[in-house]
Design an enzyme around this catalytic site. Sequence first.
Site, mmCIF file in Angstrom:
data_model
loop_
_atom_site.group_PDB
_atom_site.id
_atom_site.type_symbol
_atom_site.label_atom_id
_atom_site.label_comp_id
_atom_site.label_asym_id
_atom_site.label_seq_id
_atom_site.Cartn_x
_atom_site.Cartn_y
_atom_site.Cartn_z
ATOM 1 N N SER A 96 0.809 -1.249 0.079
ATOM 2 C CA SER A 96 -0.037 -0.028 0.024
ATOM 3 C C SER A 96 0.896 1.366 0.149
ATOM 4 O O SER A 96 0.539 2.117 -0.766
ATOM 5 C CB SER A 96 -0.788 0.090 1.235
ATOM 6 O OG SER A 96 -1.679 -1.283 1.242
ATOM 7 N N VAL B 189 15.115 -7.631 -1.411
ATOM 8 C CA VAL B 189 16.132 -6.916 -0.776
ATOM 9 C C VAL B 189 17.042 -7.697 0.105
ATOM 10 O O VAL B 189 16.564 -8.326 0.923
ATOM 11 C CB VAL B 189 15.503 -5.623 -0.302
ATOM 12 C CG1 VAL B 189 16.659 -4.777 0.593
ATOM 13 C CG2 VAL B 189 14.923 -4.788 -0.996
ATOM 14 N N CYS C 193 -8.795 2.955 12.900
ATOM 15 C CA CYS C 193 -9.044 1.597 13.112
ATOM 16 C C CYS C 193 -10.652 1.484 13.000
ATOM 17 O O CYS C 193 -11.331 1.748 14.013
ATOM 18 C CB CYS C 193 -8.435 1.182 14.418
ATOM 19 S SG CYS C 193 -8.798 -0.467 14.567
ATOM 20 N N GLN D 27 -5.354 -5.690 2.388
ATOM 21 C CA GLN D 27 -5.698 -6.388 3.450
ATOM 22 C C GLN D 27 -6.567 -5.860 4.591
ATOM 23 O O GLN D 27 -7.110 -6.660 5.292
ATOM 24 C CB GLN D 27 -4.255 -6.278 4.303
ATOM 25 C CG GLN D 27 -3.155 -6.928 3.355
ATOM 26 C CD GLN D 27 -1.958 -6.924 4.178
ATOM 27 O OE1 GLN D 27 -1.627 -7.080 5.481
ATOM 28 N NE2 GLN D 27 -0.622 -6.849 3.295
ATOM 29 N N CYS E 48 -2.736 -2.896 12.275
ATOM 30 C CA CYS E 48 -4.066 -2.770 12.511
ATOM 31 C C CYS E 48 -4.337 -3.538 13.919
ATOM 32 O O CYS E 48 -4.872 -4.546 14.210
ATOM 33 C CB CYS E 48 -4.911 -3.635 11.654
ATOM 34 S SG CYS E 48 -6.541 -3.097 11.835
ATOM 35 N N LYS F 111 -0.132 1.162 12.748
ATOM 36 C CA LYS F 111 0.218 0.660 11.649
ATOM 37 C C LYS F 111 -0.852 0.117 10.894
ATOM 38 O O LYS F 111 -1.370 -0.965 10.836
ATOM 39 C CB LYS F 111 1.273 -0.497 12.056
ATOM 40 C CG LYS F 111 2.368 -0.231 12.697
ATOM 41 C CD LYS F 111 3.470 -1.210 12.965
ATOM 42 C CE LYS F 111 4.771 -0.903 13.437
ATOM 43 N NZ LYS F 111 5.712 0.315 12.788
#
Length: 412
Positions: A20, A85, A348, A50, A168, A313
């Site tokens: 995202s 990475v 949230c 998600q 979340c 988050k």
Amino acid sequence: MQKTETAQRDFDVVVVGGGSAGIGVTASLLRRRPGLRIAVIEPSDNHYYQPAWTLVGGGAFDVAKTVRPTQAVMPARATWLRAAVAGFEPESDTVRLADGRAVSYRQLIVCPGLRLAWDKVEGLSDTLGKHGVSSNYRYDLAPYTWELVRGFQGGQALFTQPAMPIKCAGAPQKAMYLACDHWLRTGVLGRAQVQFDLAGAALFGVPTFVPPLMRYVERYGIALNFNSTLVAVDGPARKAWFDVKNAEGQVSRVEKDFDMLHAVPPQLPHDFVRNSPLADAAGWCEVDPATLRHPRYANVFGLGDTISASNAKTAAAARKQIVAVAENLIACLDGYAMPVKYDGYGSCPLTVERGRIVLAEFGYGGKLLPTFPLDPTVPRKSAWFLKATLLPWIYWNGMLKGREWLARPLGN
């Protein structure tokens, strides 16, 4: 069509992560400055929405609508490096890839998300998706959550939440409320013993929203077990073990039987972030909480779930962080002062029952930051419509395409 890079090349901006935050910030940068040479490093072939997985687990959303090919959401003028990475070398403005390549940059944006550490709970990985054990934190498991909820006829239902930070923070209990609401509507709740084992000492991190949530806890007859951390699962035996800390700080191991277990794994920084010069003491990508720029490397920014800032988050947080990073990064490229400060906004949408949501929006320090002039503690049908209908559309058609509707942090 975007290009696929196969050889080493320099870029104006390298974005690590195509979730995202990564896709959104790339699109926003290219809207501001179409000529930027941007590479997005992302190994996954699929991109997921998600936030809807909670609804999938509650039987209120089609899981197939939460996934699209990464190629379909990659901004057309960006270069997609389909690779993982291996590490960062910020002193030489270089990202090392797992396949041995090195990619250099003028500006770096770090947003690879976090790691779902299923392996930190003994036996959990082996039993996910069977034996009554599920989790809405995975695309392939959210439908199984609904299968379990729909087939549950009574017994012990356990819901868990690990230590913070997690993505979340409300999602573990949202799964529980939607399950309990279904059982209430179908006459099963009276035969259920529902427990919420959470590693923390509070139901929700922002005190304003605890009273409305407690009303639903009482309505559904949920037993709250604070300072209780899931540490092991035996799926075939239908047993789970928790480390429980008492008021004196002493820890004891508690065994519980279950008929259904919704497990949420510990969540950690990726090793390539944790073991890099960019990490703070806890392993997250260190950033200034207002500008989102790294305090030691002036051409490095971070956003999304991987950063050290204390915000929630969530995808909603990333949506506002994108504006700060895009504006501030371009200002740095041009030699100007950074114009935007991120206020810690996170959202949230707490799905307390099917059709109603408590829309919790807050910033740093728990300051309430409601988008709408309504009492945020009241469960609303309008917030459900926002969560289930509007936000998915805004995500695919707005956020991932650089359209920043209602996304600018307040006070800027």
